[in-house]
Write a protein that holds these residues in place. Structure first.
Motif, mmCIF file in Angstrom:
data_model
loop_
_atom_site.group_PDB
_atom_site.id
_atom_site.type_symbol
_atom_site.label_atom_id
_atom_site.label_comp_id
_atom_site.label_asym_id
_atom_site.label_seq_id
_atom_site.Cartn_x
_atom_site.Cartn_y
_atom_site.Cartn_z
ATOM 1 N N ARG A 8 0.807 -1.218 0.000
ATOM 2 C CA ARG A 8 0.000 0.000 0.000
ATOM 3 C C ARG A 8 0.840 1.266 0.000
ATOM 4 O O ARG A 8 0.372 2.312 -0.434
ATOM 5 C CB ARG A 8 -0.927 -0.002 1.222
ATOM 6 C CG ARG A 8 -1.964 -1.114 1.233
ATOM 7 C CD ARG A 8 -2.842 -1.070 0.003
ATOM 8 N NE ARG A 8 -3.997 -1.973 0.109
ATOM 9 C CZ ARG A 8 -4.894 -2.138 -0.853
ATOM 10 N NH1 ARG A 8 -4.761 -1.477 -2.008
ATOM 11 N NH2 ARG A 8 -5.920 -2.954 -0.689
ATOM 12 N N PHE A 9 2.075 1.199 0.503
ATOM 13 C CA PHE A 9 2.944 2.378 0.546
ATOM 14 C C PHE A 9 4.387 1.910 0.634
ATOM 15 O O PHE A 9 4.713 1.030 1.433
ATOM 16 C CB PHE A 9 2.597 3.247 1.761
ATOM 17 C CG PHE A 9 3.548 4.403 1.983
ATOM 18 C CD1 PHE A 9 3.443 5.562 1.226
ATOM 19 C CD2 PHE A 9 4.533 4.324 2.962
ATOM 20 C CE1 PHE A 9 4.320 6.619 1.442
ATOM 21 C CE2 PHE A 9 5.411 5.375 3.177
ATOM 22 C CZ PHE A 9 5.292 6.530 2.412
ATOM 23 N N ARG A 10 5.230 2.491 -0.207
ATOM 24 C CA ARG A 10 6.665 2.268 -0.104
ATOM 25 C C ARG A 10 7.353 3.624 -0.220
ATOM 26 O O ARG A 10 7.044 4.418 -1.107
ATOM 27 C CB ARG A 10 7.196 1.275 -1.137
ATOM 28 C CG ARG A 10 6.927 1.567 -2.584
ATOM 29 C CD ARG A 10 7.576 0.538 -3.506
ATOM 30 N NE ARG A 10 9.011 0.741 -3.642
ATOM 31 C CZ ARG A 10 9.834 -0.132 -4.226
ATOM 32 N NH1 ARG A 10 9.370 -1.283 -4.702
ATOM 33 N NH2 ARG A 10 11.134 0.126 -4.313
ATOM 34 N N ASN A 11 8.254 3.873 0.684
ATOM 35 C CA ASN A 11 8.902 5.177 0.787
ATOM 36 C C ASN A 11 10.182 5.170 -0.039
ATOM 37 O O ASN A 11 11.283 5.033 0.494
ATOM 38 C CB ASN A 11 9.191 5.497 2.259
ATOM 39 C CG ASN A 11 9.497 6.961 2.482
ATOM 40 O OD1 ASN A 11 9.977 7.656 1.593
ATOM 41 N ND2 ASN A 11 9.224 7.440 3.679
ATOM 42 N N ASP A 12 10.021 5.341 -1.340
ATOM 43 C CA ASP A 12 11.196 5.316 -2.209
ATOM 44 C C ASP A 12 12.126 6.485 -1.944
ATOM 45 O O ASP A 12 13.329 6.400 -2.211
ATOM 46 C CB ASP A 12 10.762 5.309 -3.682
ATOM 47 C CG ASP A 12 10.312 3.928 -4.136
ATOM 48 O OD1 ASP A 12 10.949 2.938 -3.743
ATOM 49 O OD2 ASP A 12 9.320 3.837 -4.881
ATOM 50 N N ARG A 13 11.594 7.570 -1.436
ATOM 51 C CA ARG A 13 12.441 8.720 -1.133
ATOM 52 C C ARG A 13 13.515 8.352 -0.116
ATOM 53 O O ARG A 13 14.693 8.686 -0.284
ATOM 54 C CB ARG A 13 11.581 9.877 -0.609
ATOM 55 C CG ARG A 13 12.367 11.131 -0.333
ATOM 56 C CD ARG A 13 11.484 12.332 -0.212
ATOM 57 N NE ARG A 13 10.632 12.301 0.980
ATOM 58 C CZ ARG A 13 10.029 13.386 1.469
ATOM 59 N NH1 ARG A 13 10.168 14.549 0.856
ATOM 60 N NH2 ARG A 13 9.275 13.307 2.541
ATOM 61 N N HIS A 14 13.129 7.631 0.930
ATOM 62 C CA HIS A 14 14.120 7.241 1.934
ATOM 63 C C HIS A 14 14.752 5.888 1.631
ATOM 64 O O HIS A 14 15.844 5.606 2.133
ATOM 65 C CB HIS A 14 13.506 7.307 3.321
ATOM 66 C CG HIS A 14 13.382 8.712 3.806
ATOM 67 N ND1 HIS A 14 14.452 9.435 4.256
ATOM 68 C CD2 HIS A 14 12.321 9.560 3.844
ATOM 69 C CE1 HIS A 14 14.071 10.652 4.579
ATOM 70 N NE2 HIS A 14 12.775 10.761 4.339
ATOM 71 N N ALA A 15 14.113 5.084 0.813
ATOM 72 C CA ALA A 15 14.780 3.864 0.352
ATOM 73 C C ALA A 15 16.041 4.228 -0.420
ATOM 74 O O ALA A 15 17.064 3.526 -0.349
ATOM 75 C CB ALA A 15 13.831 3.040 -0.510
ATOM 76 N N GLY A 17 -4.492 2.045 11.613
ATOM 77 C CA GLY A 17 -3.349 2.496 12.397
ATOM 78 C C GLY A 17 -2.123 2.721 11.537
ATOM 79 O O GLY A 17 -1.364 3.675 11.749
ATOM 80 N N GLY A 18 -1.917 1.858 10.553
ATOM 81 C CA GLY A 18 -0.793 2.032 9.643
ATOM 82 C C GLY A 18 -0.933 3.272 8.786
ATOM 83 O O GLY A 18 0.030 4.032 8.597
ATOM 84 N N VAL A 19 -2.126 3.502 8.256
ATOM 85 C CA VAL A 19 -2.390 4.692 7.454
ATOM 86 C C VAL A 19 -2.144 5.948 8.279
ATOM 87 O O VAL A 19 -1.514 6.912 7.814
ATOM 88 C CB VAL A 19 -3.841 4.657 6.909
ATOM 89 C CG1 VAL A 19 -4.265 6.024 6.381
ATOM 90 C CG2 VAL A 19 -3.959 3.597 5.819
#
Length: 462
Positions: free
Chosen positions: A39-46, A136-138
């Motif tokens: 649902r979400f992957r943080n490519d900016r910090h990856a 909670g994750g959202v």
């Protein structure tokens, strides 16, 4: 946390936590989930840690099924700690629905952790199911994105995967959807970690823990054992004072500032019933169960200072009292300095005379509390320019003091020419969740993240 890199970064695995020894953690197995929907992957910090090249299949393999990252930890570790929860000491806690999955270093060499929430039961789960609701994750993704944009040092929501289980909760309609969250953070050592070691009266383990934190998070070696504990406390006092100031300038209420929720790096993490206060109301609380207002908006610095006092108490098993007291006494000065800097940053101004900055902070506190002007609206309207006349005479002192601080740049970004500030009121959070829950519509969620990041870029460039 590190900023997105300007050049490609390679993945640099670590396993420094093993230096502490197995008395600090328990190897655990992750839960086997019936589904894994990214649902979400943080490519900016990856990109900052060399993991942005993973395709979605590999991403899910590592961050939902928890196949070890090469060279990092061979098995997840549930960390052990104690803590004061609403000022009541609890020795029966620890990582109950999360674990340390991996360690690594970013492009600047900083040690970082990938930790989880909702990854299954551990020896510290007590009667919990070890799971995390999708809501909670959202909410945590939104909170961390907003805090990062507002200049608060926070853990980063790195990955959110829906896991296909129906969870039952008392505080939201059930059954509800489930998820597993992965956080990227600057360590997972809490004040409660020190409290546990102190409770066990294990002096050797305490010295080892102090040395670990000094070496890996503050870049120092504990060469003089007699000075190590006070040095560590001085670092934590400064870092947590900046955290408390950041919350105030952001208008943020964490909700549960227990000592097991305070990272010794001063990085904010572990978001439960958080809120952004709509107006400058010192009594505003985030947790429905905080009946006495212990962690209210205006009491957060007090709460964090109290938690740091518990760290000092813990360090007494290896240190004399006098240097620890001296370190604690610096909290108020550190907090005032951090608050004036945080407020000036959000106002788009450069720091000047400290006395002027302190006076401005006091004047702002009075004017915003009396006028009840929306916090985000005020900072949006006042960024790098005079406070609008429409705010009235309540802000006369603020105007005069603000004039003594030069703008750090012009309002060139298109964000500042919009009609309204980017805010994160709880009603909007609920509306975003309702679209996900009722129609599996994630468009508002992703649009909000884009808007928050645009605001963050405007604040950083201004």
């Amino acid at each position: 946390m590190s900023k997105p890199p300007q050049a490609p970064v390679s993945f640099h695995p670590e396993r420094a936590i093993l230096e502490l020894g197995d008395g600090f953690y328990d190897p655990v197995r992750p839960a086997a989930f019936p589904a894994a929907i990214l649902r979400f992957r943080n490519d900016r910090h990856a990109a900052a840690i060399g993991l942005d090249q993973l395709d979605d299949r590999a991403w899910i393999d590592h961050f939902a099924r928890f196949t070890p990252l090469p060279g990092s930890l061979e098995a997840p570790l549930a960390l052990r700690y104690h803590g004061h929860q609403f000022r009541v000491y609890n020795p029966d806690i620890g990582d109950g629905r999360g674990f340390l999955f991996a360690q690594l270093r970013d492009g600047t060499g900083r040690l970082l952790d990938l930790g989880t929430k909702g990854s299954g039961q551990t020896p510290w789960s007590r009667f919990g199911d070890g799971r995390l609701t999708l809501k909670g994750g959202v909410r945590e993704v939104l909170a961390t994105e907003m805090l990062e944009a507002l200049g608060v040092d926070t853990s980063k929501s790195f990955s959110l995967v829906e896991t296909g289980e129906a969870l039952h909760r008392r505080d939201e309609p059930s059954p509800t959807r489930s998820s597993v969250l992965v956080r990227l953070s600057h360590g997972h050592i809490r004040i409660g970690t020190f409290q546990r070691v102190a409770q066990l009266r294990d002096e050797e383990a305490m010295r080892r823990l102090i040395a670990y934190v000094l070496r890996h998070f503050y870049g120092e070696e504990a060469e003089d054992p007699s000075d190590a504990a006070p040095r560590l406390l001085r670092h934590v006092v400064g870092a947590t004072a900046r955290l408390a100031a950041g919350y105030m300038a952001a208008g943020f209420v964490h909700g549960v500032l227990n000592s097991d929720n305070i990272n010794v790096t001063g990085e904010s993490f572990d978001y439960g019933p958080w809120r952004f206060a709509p107006t400058w109301d010192a009594t505003f609380t985030a947790a429905y169960f905080d009946h006495g207002g212990l962690y209210a908006f205006g009491r957060q610095a007090e709460a964090i200072h109290w938690d740091v006092m518990q760290l000092a108490v813990s360090l007494r098993i290896v240190s004399a009292a006098e240097p620890l007291i001296a370190a604690l006494d610096a909290f108020e000065v550190e907090y005032r300095a951090a608050l004036r800097n945080a407020l000036l940053w959000r106002l788009g101004r450069t720091p000047g005379d400290p006395d002027d900055g302190d006076a401005l902070a006091r004047a702002l506190d009075t004017a915003l509390a009396q006028s009840q002007v929306p916090i985000d609206r005020f900072f949006f309207d006042s960024f790098a320019r005079d406070i609008p006349d429409s705010y009235g005479p309540a802000f006369d002192d603020v105007r005069a003091l603000l004039a003594r601080h030069a703008p750090r740049s012009a309002r060139n970004d298109r964000y500042w020419h919009g009609d309204a500030p980017c805010a994160l009121d709880i009603t909007e959070v609920e509306a975003i969740w309702a679209r996900i829950d009722q129609a599996d519509d994630w468009s508002a969620f992703h649009a909000k993240i884009d808007a928050i990041r645009a605001m963050g870029a405007a604040l950083a460039d201004g």
